[in-house]
Every structure is written in structure tokens, then in C-alpha cells.
Design an enzyme around this catalytic site. Structure first.
Site, PDB file in Angstrom:
ATOM      1  N   GLY A  46       8.276  -5.015  19.999  1.00 21.02           N
ATOM      2  CA  GLY A  46       9.364  -4.783  20.656  1.00 21.02           C
ATOM      3  C   GLY A  46      10.659  -4.311  19.720  1.00 21.02           C
ATOM      4  N   GLN A  51      18.408  -3.401  15.328  1.00 15.91           N
ATOM      5  CA  GLN A  51      17.393  -3.518  14.222  1.00 15.91           C
ATOM      6  C   GLN A  51      17.223  -2.244  13.157  1.00 15.91           C
ATOM      7  OE1 GLN A  51      14.165  -5.700  16.705  1.00 15.91           O
ATOM      8  NE2 GLN A  51      13.893  -6.259  14.990  1.00 15.91           N
ATOM      9  N   CYS A  94       9.099 -11.078  14.046  1.00 17.18           N
ATOM     10  CA  CYS A  94      10.128 -10.146  14.366  1.00 17.18           C
ATOM     11  C   CYS A  94      10.058  -9.218  13.229  1.00 17.18           C
ATOM     12  CB  CYS A  94      11.427 -10.905  14.457  1.00 17.18           C
ATOM     13  SG  CYS A  94      12.785 -10.050  14.406  1.00 17.18           S
ATOM     14  N   LEU A  95      10.159  -8.105  13.217  1.00 21.51           N
ATOM     15  CA  LEU A  95      10.038  -6.716  12.539  1.00 21.51           C
ATOM     16  C   LEU A  95      11.184  -7.152  11.316  1.00 21.51           C
ATOM     17  CD1 LEU A  95       9.230  -3.624  14.439  1.00 21.51           C
ATOM     18  CD2 LEU A  95       7.626  -5.324  12.929  1.00 21.51           C
ATOM     19  N   HIS A 136      13.561 -12.592  23.466  1.00 21.97           N
ATOM     20  CA  HIS A 136      13.640 -12.229  22.169  1.00 21.97           C
ATOM     21  C   HIS A 136      14.492 -11.051  21.985  1.00 21.97           C
ATOM     22  CE1 HIS A 136      11.673 -12.136  17.751  1.00 21.97           C
ATOM     23  NE2 HIS A 136      12.254 -10.922  17.924  1.00 21.97           N
ATOM     24  N   GLU A 137      14.121 -10.038  22.513  1.00 22.72           N
ATOM     25  CA  GLU A 137      14.851  -8.852  22.113  1.00 22.72           C
ATOM     26  C   GLU A 137      16.373  -8.962  22.812  1.00 22.72           C
ATOM     27  OE1 GLU A 137      13.581  -6.955  20.163  1.00 22.72           O
ATOM     28  OE2 GLU A 137      11.517  -7.491  20.295  1.00 22.72           O
ATOM     29  N   HIS A 140      18.497 -10.479  20.147  1.00 23.56           N
ATOM     30  CA  HIS A 140      19.009  -9.585  19.233  1.00 23.56           C
ATOM     31  C   HIS A 140      20.359  -8.946  19.594  1.00 23.56           C
ATOM     32  CE1 HIS A 140      16.045  -9.258  16.209  1.00 23.56           C
ATOM     33  NE2 HIS A 140      15.018  -9.263  16.994  1.00 23.56           N
TER      34      HIS A 140
HETATM   35 NI    NI Z   1      12.766  -9.620  16.686  1.00 25.65          NI
END
Ligand code: NI
Length: 172
Positions: A46, A51, A94-95, A136-137, A140
Site C-alpha cells: 500500500g 509518501q 511501512c515503506l 494505515h494508508e 498517512h
Molecule cells: Ni505506511
């Protein structure tokens, strides 16, 4: 489609509150495609637009690549319309928070609405990994990272580790 660099914490841009997309244009579809490519390149499931430094309420998620076939789903202006009292705990990563994983408790089931890549309004009911991933997304989009859900001690340890890793990278 372009693979764009993914911001990593600590980075003030990741704390930005993203703004709604006014209209789902070709520009937004290009953003979605770039996000998908960037997500695959980083081996994630995701990604939120912020990001890659774009403060727009756009997510891309792909939980199960069937037979290696890519089928990323775009969620534009996503909103939770209902969340269960029942919660679920998943180990999240998370990336933008490299090398850190921890348990986060969230509502186990949610209902959400969003626009698809054609600008059409969609609704969904999600549970399991998709429910967690969507929450989660969506966090962000409000400048919240999964480590913000951890205890103060765990969060400060994570931030210290991330800061150190970033310094090492800069001096390498
Ligand atoms: Ni994340």
C-alpha cells in the site's frame, strides 16, 4: 509510469494533512500509476500519495498479486463511514518507516467510500488485512504514521532508530 523516491521518517512532509482531489483527471491517474510502480519497486502492499511527496488524498493498495499479475486498486478521497467496536491486531510495517515492524490495534471491520480511478463513487466493507491496510494508508493522509499508535517509549525508540539510519545513509 515512473518510480518515484519514497520519503522516510523522520520527514516533516510525512506529517502533512493531504487535501481532497477536486476531480479525477488524467493527472491524477498518472499519479496513481506512478504510485503503483513506486509501491511495486519497493515491494509494498500500500502507498499514500504523500509518501512520494504529493499531499493529495490518494491511496494505492494491492494485497494479493494473482499469478504475479498486477492489479493495483486506487482509493481517491477515501473516508471511513463506519468502524466496528471489535478490534484486530496486525503487525504493521511501512515503506516510510524502514526496518521497523510492530503490533497495532485498529477496528477489525470498516465501511468506507471513495472514488475509483474513473472518478466513480464506490463503497466497500472490509475486514482482515484490507481493513487494517486501508486504515494505515488513510492515516498517512492525516499525517499519521503507524508508529504514532505505539506507546511513547516504543515510538521514541523507533524515531531514534530512524534518525540514526538516516544519518548513516547521508554520510555514506
Ligand atoms: Ni505506511
Amino acid at each position: 509510469m515512473t518510480v518515484r523516491p519514497i520519503l522516510t521518517a523522520p520527514d516533516p512532509r510525512l506529517q502533512a494533512v493531504s487535501t481532497d482531489v477536486d476531480a479525477v483527471t488524467d493527472e491524477i491517474r498518472t499519479l496513481v500509476d506512478d504510485m503503483a510502480e513506486s509501491m511495486y519497486a519497493a515491494d509494498g502492499i500500500g502507498l499514500a500519495a504523500i509518501q512520494i511527496g504529493v499531499a493529495k488524498r490518494v491511496l494505492v493498495i494491492e494485497l494479493d498479486k494473482k499469478d504475479g499479475k498486477k492489479n493495483p486498486v486506487a482509493y481517491i478521497n477515501p473516508k471511513v463511514t463506519w468502524a466496528s467496536d471489535e478490534t484486530a491486531v496486525f503487525e504493521e510495517g511501512c515503506l516510510s518507516v524502514p526496518e521497523i515492524w510492530d503490533d497495532v490495534e485498529r477496528p477489525a471491520r470498516i465501511k468506507a467510500e471513495y472514488l475509483d480511478r474513473n472518478g466513480k463513487k464506490q463503497t466497500l466493507e472490509a475486514d482482515g488485512l484490507l481493513a487494517t491496510c486501508l486504515q494505515h494508508e488513510m492515516d498517512h493522509l492525516n499525517g499519521v504514521l503507524f508508529i504514532d499508535h505505539l506507546s511513547r517509549l516504543k515510538k521514541s525508540m523507533a524515531v531514534r532508530k530512524l534518525t540514526k539510519a538516516k544519518k548513516l545513509k547521508e554520510t555514506a
